[in-house]
Write a protein that holds these residues in place. Sequence first.
Motif, short mmCIF file in Angstrom:
data_model
loop_
_atom_site.label_atom_id
_atom_site.label_comp_id
_atom_site.label_asym_id
_atom_site.label_seq_id
_atom_site.Cartn_x
_atom_site.Cartn_y
_atom_site.Cartn_z
N LYS A 40 0.83 -1.20 0.00
CA LYS A 40 0.00 0.00 0.00
C LYS A 40 0.87 1.26 0.00
N PRO A 41 0.35 2.37 -0.52
CA PRO A 41 1.14 3.61 -0.56
C PRO A 41 1.58 4.04 0.83
N LYS A 42 2.81 4.51 0.90
CA LYS A 42 3.36 5.02 2.15
C LYS A 42 3.23 6.54 2.15
N THR A 43 2.45 7.06 3.09
CA THR A 43 2.18 8.49 3.13
C THR A 43 3.36 9.26 3.72
N PHE A 44 3.75 10.31 3.05
CA PHE A 44 4.81 11.19 3.54
C PHE A 44 4.36 11.82 4.84
N ARG A 45 5.21 11.76 5.88
CA ARG A 45 4.80 12.17 7.22
C ARG A 45 4.95 13.66 7.50
N GLY A 46 5.75 14.37 6.70
CA GLY A 46 5.93 15.79 6.92
C GLY A 46 7.03 16.10 7.92
N ALA A 47 7.16 17.38 8.26
CA ALA A 47 8.26 17.85 9.11
C ALA A 47 7.92 17.69 10.58
N ASP A 48 8.92 17.29 11.36
CA ASP A 48 8.78 17.21 12.81
C ASP A 48 9.10 18.55 13.47
N PHE A 49 9.49 19.52 12.71
CA PHE A 49 9.90 20.83 13.23
C PHE A 49 9.00 21.90 12.63
N PRO A 50 8.82 23.02 13.31
CA PRO A 50 7.99 24.09 12.75
C PRO A 50 8.77 25.00 11.81
N TYR A 51 8.14 25.37 10.71
CA TYR A 51 8.61 26.46 9.86
C TYR A 51 8.01 27.76 10.42
N LEU A 52 8.82 28.81 10.52
CA LEU A 52 8.36 30.10 11.01
C LEU A 52 8.40 31.13 9.89
N ALA A 53 7.39 31.98 9.83
CA ALA A 53 7.34 33.02 8.79
C ALA A 53 6.57 34.22 9.31
N ALA A 54 7.16 34.92 10.24
CA ALA A 54 6.47 36.02 10.91
C ALA A 54 6.08 37.14 9.96
N ASN A 55 6.87 37.37 8.91
CA ASN A 55 6.59 38.50 8.02
C ASN A 55 5.90 38.10 6.73
N VAL A 56 5.37 36.87 6.67
CA VAL A 56 4.62 36.42 5.50
C VAL A 56 3.15 36.34 5.90
N THR A 57 2.33 37.20 5.32
CA THR A 57 0.94 37.30 5.72
C THR A 57 0.00 37.16 4.53
N ASP A 58 -1.23 36.80 4.83
CA ASP A 58 -2.29 36.75 3.83
C ASP A 58 -2.64 38.18 3.45
N GLU A 59 -2.64 38.48 2.15
CA GLU A 59 -2.91 39.84 1.70
C GLU A 59 -4.27 40.35 2.16
N LYS A 60 -5.25 39.46 2.23
CA LYS A 60 -6.61 39.89 2.57
C LYS A 60 -6.81 40.01 4.07
N SER A 61 -6.40 38.99 4.82
CA SER A 61 -6.67 38.99 6.26
C SER A 61 -5.57 39.66 7.07
N GLY A 62 -4.36 39.72 6.51
CA GLY A 62 -3.25 40.28 7.26
C GLY A 62 -2.66 39.34 8.29
N ARG A 63 -3.15 38.13 8.33
CA ARG A 63 -2.68 37.17 9.33
C ARG A 63 -1.45 36.41 8.82
#
Length: 608
Positions: A182-205
Amino acid sequence: MSATSHQRRRRIIAAAAGLTTVGALVAAMPAGAHDRGERHGQDHGYGYGRTVDVQLLSFNDLHGNLQPPAGSAGRVTHADEDGTTHTIDAGGVEYLATHLREARKGNRYSITAAAGDMVGASPMLSGLFHDEPTIEALNKLKLDVTSVGNHEFDEGARELARLQNGGCHPVEGCYEKKANGKPKTFRGADFPYLAANVTDEKSGRPLLDPYFVWEKDGVRIGFIGVTLEGTPDIVSAEGIKGLKFGDEIETINKYAKVLERKGVKSIVALLHEGGAPASGSYNYDCDSPGPGDGISGPIVDIAKNVSPQVDALITGHTHQAYACTIPDPSGTPRTVTSAASFGRLYTDTTLTYDRRTGDIVRTSVASANHVVTRDVPKAADMTRLIDRWDALAAPIAGRPVGYISADIENPSGAPERPAGNLIADAQLEGMAPADKGGAQLALMNPGGIRAGLVHQASGSEGDGVVTYGEAFTVQPFTNMVTAVDLTGAQLITALQQQVSGANQAAPKILQVSSGFTYTLDMTKSGADRIVTDSVRLNGEPIDLARTYRVAMNEFLAGGGDGFAVLKEHGNKLVGASDLDMLNAYFAAHSSPDAPLAPPATGRITVVE
C-alpha cells in the motif's frame, strides 16, 4: 511538551480553498539532549547554577544537498596563519549528521535551528521527489525550528503546507510503498517552519507561526523566523500569489515585544537575509578591526536596527560564511552568523542563560563556524535514507544526456560563467527557429544556475558523461523558456538593472548567449557601469528603436531578480522547459567521441 509530541507537531498553513494561519505559541523540549555539568556553582532545587550554557547549532541554505556537493560547490576556503589559503572538501548530510551529533555530546541544553532555504533549487535526489527526502533527513538531524526562505515558496504555499504537515504529492501521489504494497504516506516535518513577516494579503494574518519557544528545565528561548522582504522579486509570482512580505526589522521587533509580554526574554531571530564578508574564507575575522567592520550588505542595517531584546541573529540567503558581532541600536555588540550553504558548515554558538533574569548574558555569547569535513564516519541512518531514495531515482537519474570534455564551471560571483553561457546558448538554440519563437539572443539569471558540471567527480567514472541527474542539478526549477519582444532601449535598461536599483549593492549579472557582447565598467557606479555603445549583437550595435526577439525563462520574463523592465515585453511565446532545452542541446552537440567543450568566455568584457 514531551519529546514524542515534539517529534510529531503539525501546522496547518494552507487550506484547499485558501490560506489559513496558525499563531499559537508552541513550547517544545528537544529530543536526545545530553547532560553536562554547569560552569558555575550549584543552587537549590534543580541543582543547577544561576547561569547555564545553551548550545545553539545552526545552518542555512541546505537546498536539498543530501549528497556531497560536487566541484567548487563542495569546498570551503580556510585562511592560514601565514596569509595563504587552502580548500577543504565539505558537505553531505551523512557527514553533517555525524558532526552535529558529535557536537551535541556533553551539552545538556542543545538546540538546532536553521535560517531558511532548506528545500528548493535542490539536486535531483531531493528535487525529483519535491524535497520529501530532505524533510526526512532534517527530521533525522533533530532540527528543532527553521525560518522559511524564498525557496520554500518555489512551489507555492500549499506545497509548503504539505511539506510541513505531510501527505502525498497532489499530482504524483506517494513515492514509496509499505511492506504490504500500500502507498506510504509522507509524514511531513517534525519541526515548525516560522514566517512572521509572510501574511495573507486579505486577512493580514501570518501564513505560518511567527515564533516558537524552546523550553527545558525552566530555560526558555524564543525564536522569531522571517524571510527577506524582497522575496517577491526572486520567486515566481504564482508561488507567492495572495501573500505579502513585510519589513524584516519591523516584524522582528513586533514579535520580540510579544515574546517579552509572554515572559520570554531570551530571543533569537532566524532571518533569511544576509551579508557579504570581506573575505571568502569561512574562518575570516569579520570583527577586525572592530565589531562588524568586515561585513557589508543588507544584514548590517537590519542588525543595527533590530531591537536589543533580540540576543542573536542566525542568517542566510547570501551563501556566505561569517560569525560576526554587529552593534545593536544601543551600541552593544550582538552575534550575527551564517554557515555558507549546502551543508558545508555548521555554526556552534554558546548562549549563556541567566536563570534569575531569564535573559542571555550577551557579553558571554561565543560563536564559530565549523567545517562539515568528510573525514568522519558517515551516519548510517542517512546512508540508508540516501540509498533508498537513490534507488527510486536511479532509472531516471543515471540516464546519459550528454558528454563534456572538461569541467563546465559556475564560479560564484563571477560576472560571466561557462555554465551560464552554456544555458543561454541552449535556450537561444531552442527558441531560435521561426516556429519556436524566432529568438535572436538569450538572457539567463545567474541565481537560476545551481551548479556547474564536473568532468571527473571524485570517485566517479571520470568519462565526461553528463547524466539526467547532473543536468537536473544545474537546472532544477523546471522554468518554461519564452521568447518575447523587447526594444533595444529595453535591452539596455535590463543590462543597467543588473548593477543599479535593487541590484546596485549586489549586482546580478545576466548570462548572455553567443554573439551578444558588451563592456561592464566596474570603476563606475550604478547604471553607468554599462558602457552603452559597447552593446552589440553579432557585431552590430544595438538599435534603441528596433525590436528584438529575446529568449529567457518565465521567472525573468515576470521581472524576477529586480529586472522590472523585462515585464514590459510583448508577443510572448512559451517553449519547452529550461532542463529540456539543456538536454536537447547536449544531444545535438555532444557524443562519446565528440564531447562538448566548455563555452569560451569573453562575451562580457569587465573593466576593473
